[in-house]
Structure formats: structure tokens, C-alpha cells
Write an enzyme that holds these catalytic residues in place. Structure first.
Site, PDB file in Angstrom:
ATOM      1  N   CYS A 107      -2.076   8.495   2.765  1.00 23.83           N
ATOM      2  CA  CYS A 107      -1.552   8.059   1.633  1.00 23.83           C
ATOM      3  C   CYS A 107      -3.089   8.559   1.055  1.00 23.83           C
ATOM      4  O   CYS A 107      -2.004   8.571  -0.337  1.00 23.83           O
ATOM      5  CB  CYS A 107      -0.983   6.837   1.850  1.00 23.83           C
ATOM      6  SG  CYS A 107      -2.872   5.410   2.382  1.00 23.83           S
ATOM      7  N   GLU A 117       0.993  -0.782   0.077  1.00 26.48           N
ATOM      8  CA  GLU A 117      -0.167   0.619  -0.017  1.00 26.48           C
ATOM      9  C   GLU A 117       0.950   1.376   0.168  1.00 26.48           C
ATOM     10  O   GLU A 117       1.665   1.943   0.524  1.00 26.48           O
ATOM     11  CB  GLU A 117      -1.191  -0.301   1.803  1.00 26.48           C
ATOM     12  CG  GLU A 117      -2.120  -1.155   1.350  1.00 26.48           C
ATOM     13  CD  GLU A 117      -2.833  -1.291   0.064  1.00 26.48           C
ATOM     14  OE1 GLU A 117      -2.996  -0.553  -0.834  1.00 26.48           O
ATOM     15  OE2 GLU A 117      -3.259  -2.625  -0.148  1.00 26.48           O
TER      16      GLU A 117
END
Length: 476
Positions: free
Chosen positions: A259, A225
Site C-alpha cells: 500500500c 488504511e
């Protein structure tokens, strides 16, 4: 020098402890290779209770590491989704674990087939500093639901939170079930080289490449990720107040250290001035002042603050216009700013920003905005603001990203019934909810034959009978 030597010695001791810890977890897994649904629910229940009981202590530890983070942000963005994820998995675990029946072709009858969802074994999780609770607990929920043993490497940038998580999980889990590893970057590097049965990493793309390379030496499957530069597209007719407020929420949460935060915003060129005004009003409504504001999150450390200030200096030196939304920084509380007149050669347009700076990129037509996105590495998230169904469909079909929000930001990540994961430079693999269970399970195909063996018809020696059978069964 003495302190450096002591740090090196401590790191070496932590590295030396990794292999025995992995061996203990492997032995525990072999002793109980298929934990029951009740056992897994008990693990999740214990995790839920300790998170709930210690939520304020956890929020205080995170705020201490950041130098200030609003307690409400930690409760909303880390504690709440962790608890919801546990509840979601616990209610559906029996259904997920149930072997799925599959069809057996006529030529292979009599037989039955099913897929058995088996724990992988020992799962490694590498946690970043920006959401140290949710990005530890989220993968842990999926790994425990799937019946695995788990080793977690916490970030060295959040020492108070990392130590607290280690202490709390040790309170409810033995080390051969869940173990938390602390230590500096060299410990993390050694951790990524361990022969896990699966490794999940959340963090920067550059580090993700190193993790994947290390895992490849042991053929360890990885879920990465990684983030990237997630765009927000403002349409030609969406109310600017709506779009600006929702983009501002996504960009100001955790001071942009997220993120899936909007990394830049594409705005029709004739609406840029209006967007700047609407965005300024939204941010200043959220945060009427910067100085002493407990709701305004600080940058995690001086190194990250220096990086962001470097982006500002580089952009201004290359002709960008900075529009600060507050009079001045307050320590590590960096003033939120819009950036106009950006160009590709600027560092903030090349690297994920991960902070409270929002470049505004003008465009003429939707075609131009989509081309701008598609000319760049595929992001972890994409946001489109507009109510025209045809344009929404074009954005969905003509771009690639890990996930999408239409007319909002960030909130798709909190949906337990949807997979979360990147694509290309923003990562690979998925977790959350059912996809998390599947990621940490081996879907083992099982064919079951009865006592009667019809397959003897195709055993050698081959003759005319087998040719007739092939003609009848396989050739159309």
C-alpha cells in the site's frame, strides 16, 4: 451448481455465526472491563511466542497463497515488525495505561482531574491479502494492549494463511478474546455491518467507502488504511544510483503489492534517461533472472494479474512506452517494467497500480512536481530524494500525505514510535505504537470533587452575589 449452493450455504452459516460471536465477546468484556497491565502483557507474550515458533510455517503458507513469495520477504516485512511491535508495546504498556493528570481551573477548585484510558470493548479488524500477517497482527497488538476483545476477518484471497492464522490464534486465545473469521466477500460485508466499538479496515479506497458506509449505520468509529498513488520525487542533484536503488527496493518488495509502494516517480526531464538506466541496473542486481528465482514474488492471483495486464494494454494503446526489465513473464511472476510517456487518461495513472509497473513522469522545476502531487488525491506515503534541506522542508510543508520518507521508501511504516495512517482518499485515523493504544482506547475525562462543595456558590436562586462572582472569576 451443487458447488455454488454449498458455498452459499457455508457463507450463510459463517454469517449466522457472527452475531453470537460478537455477543460472547461483549459478555466477556463486561466480565473483565479493565484488564490489568500484567494480563495484557501475558496476551502479547503468548502472541509473540506463537509467531516466533511458527514463523517458517507462516512464511510457507504466505508463499503458497501467492504462488511464490520469498521467505525472507515475509520474515522481514511481516514477522519481524510484528515481533518488534509486541516488544515495543509490552515495555511501555504501564506508562500508556497510567491515567494522565490534567489541570483544574481556579473557579472549580477544590477538585482534581485526570484522563482514564479505558478499553473500547470489541474491536473488528478487516485484513487484506497483500500482507496478511502484519496487517492482522499489527492492529491486534494495539487492540490487545488497549485491553479489548478482537474479531479478525481474514482475506479470502489467502486461504492457507487465513486458516493457519485462525488455527494458531485459537491455540492461545479463547474465541471470546480473539476470534478469526473466514469466508468470502459476502461474509466480509456482513462483518463490516456488525456494531463493533471500533472497526479497522486496510484495503482499497473503493472498498473502504463501502466499509465506512456500513459502519455508519451503527455509528461505529473507523480507522481506514487505504493506500492510493504514493509518489516518489527525484531531485535535480541527488545521485541517481542512490535514488534508483532505494525506489527499486520499495517497488520490488512483494512485487509492488504494497500500500505504500512508490506508485509513480517524478524525475527532472533532463535526468529521465539516466534514471531509467540506474533503475534497470538496481532491479537486475536484486533479481539477476526472473525464471525460477525464489526471491521474485508472484502476483497473488489471476484476477490481479489480468488487471495489471489490462493496465499495460491500456497504457500502450494510448501511447505509453513500456520498458520491461526482464525478457518475459513467468506465470504469475509479472516482469518488472518502467512506463514512459504516460498521460492522465491512462488507467495506471488513475488507479493505484499495486504491482511491478513504475510510471516515470518528467518535470521541469520542483514547483511543478509539487503541483503535480497536490493536484491529485492525498496519498498514503510520499518519498523525496534529495539532500538539500530547504527543498526537503518545502516538500514536507507544501504537500499532504499519510507519511513521508526522505531518501528512502517504506521504512517509515516499521517505526514503532511513529503513527501510521492516511489522509483524505488514503484513509483516516492512526495506529502503531502509542497511537494504536490510543486508537483502541477511550480517553475518558474524569473530574473528582472533594467533600467540600464550593460549587454551591453558583447554585440558584441567583442574586447579586452570583453576579459579583461572575464578574470576578469570568470577565476579564
Amino acid at each position: 451448481m451443487v458447488a455454488d449452493a454449498a458455498c452459499l450455504q457455508q457463507s450463510q452459516q459463517q454469517i449466522d455465526a457472527l452475531q453470537p460471536l460478537l455477543a460472547a465477546q461483549r459478555a466477556a468484556y463486561r466480565a473483565s472491563p479493565m484488564p490489568s497491565a500484567d494480563q495484557r502483557r501475558a496476551w502479547l507474550k503468548a502472541l509473540r511466542q506463537v509467531i516466533l515458533d511458527e514463523k517458517q510455517t507462516l512464511a510457507e503458507a504466505v508463499s503458497s497463497d501467492f504462488g511464490n513469495r520469498a521467505r525472507s520477504e515475509t520474515l522481514l516485512a511481516e514477522i519481524m515488525p510484528s515481533l518488534h511491535g509486541i516488544d515495543y508495546a509490552g515495555k511501555r504498556l504501564g506508562k500508556w495505561m497510567k491515567p494522565s493528570r490534567r489541570r483544574v481551573g481556579l473557579a472549580f477548585q477544590p477538585a482534581s482531574a485526570r484522563v482514564l484510558y479505558q478499553p473500547l470493548g470489541v474491536v473488528g479488524i478487516i485484513v487484506p491479502w497483500n500482507y496478511p500477517l502484519y496487517l492482522a497482527f499489527g492492529p491486534l497488538i494495539g487492540a490487545l494492549a488497549a485491553g479489548n476483545r478482537v474479531m479478525i476477518k481474514m482475506s479470502e484471497s489467502t486461504p492457507a494463511t487465513s486458516q493457519l492464522v485462525k488455527d494458531l490464534l485459537a491455540r492461545i486465545f479463547p474465541d471470546d478474546l480473539v476470534a478469526v473469521v473466514l469466508g468470502e466477500a459476502e461474509v466480509g460485508q456482513a462483518f463490516s455491518r456488525l456494531p463493533f466499538d471500533h472497526l479497522l479496515f486496510t484495503g482499497a479506497t473503493r472498498i473502504g467507502k463501502e466499509v465506512m458506509h456500513a459502519a455508519a449505520d451503527n455509528l461505529v468509529p473507523v480507522t481506514l488504511e487505504l493506500g492510493g498513488k504514493s509518489p516518489a520525487i527525484v531531485s535535480a542533484d541527488v545521485p541517481l544510483a542512490d535514488a534508483a536503488e532505494r525506489i527499486a527496493f520499495g517497488k520490488t518488495l512483494n512485487a509492488g503489492q504494497t500500500c505504500v509502494a512508490p506508485d509513480y516517480v517524478l524525475v527532472p526531464q533532463d535526468r529521465v534517461e539516466g534514471f531509467v538506466a540506474a533503475y534497470r541496473a538496481a532491479v537486475q542486481r536484486f533479481y539477476p533472472r526472473l525464471e525460477g528465482n525464489p526471491d521474485y514474488t508472484a502476483i497473488i492471483n489471476e484476477r490481479q494479474l489480468s488487471r495489471l495486464r489490462g493496465y499495460i494494454a491500456d497504457a500502450e494503446g494510448k501511447g505509453a512506452q513500456l520498458i520491461p526489465l526482464f525478457p518475459a513473464d513467468q506465470g504469475r511472476r509479472l516482469a518488472h517494467s518502467l512506463v514512459l510517456n504516460v498521460a492522465d487518461e491512462m488507467k495506471l495513472m488513475q488507479e493505484e497500480i499495486f504491482g511491478p509497473l513504475l510510471p516515470v513522469v518528467p518535470y521541469r522545476r520542483l514547483d511543478d512536481a509539487l503541483a503535480y502531487v497536490n493536484d491529485r488525491p492525498r496519498p498514503l506515503a510520499l518519498y523525496y530524494f534529495g539532500y538539500d534541506k530547504g527543498e526537503q522542508r518545502r516538500v514536507l510543508h507544501e504537500t499532504h500525505s499519510g507519511g513521508v520518507c526522505l531518501n528512502d521508501t517504506l521504512l517509515h511504516v516499521a517505526q514503532d514510535d511513529m503513527p501510521f495512517g492516511g489522509i483524505g482518499a488514503s484513509g483516516m485515523g492512526h495506529y502503531h505504537g502509542h497511537e494504536g493504544f490510543l486508537t483502541f482506547s477511550k480517553a475518558k475525562g474524569v473530574l473528582i470533587k472533594s467533600r467540600f462543595n464550593a460549587a454551591r456558590l453558583i447554585y440558584p436562586p441567583y442574586g447579586t452575589a452570583i453576579q459579583r462572582l461572575i464578574q470576578q472569576l469570568f470577565i476579564r
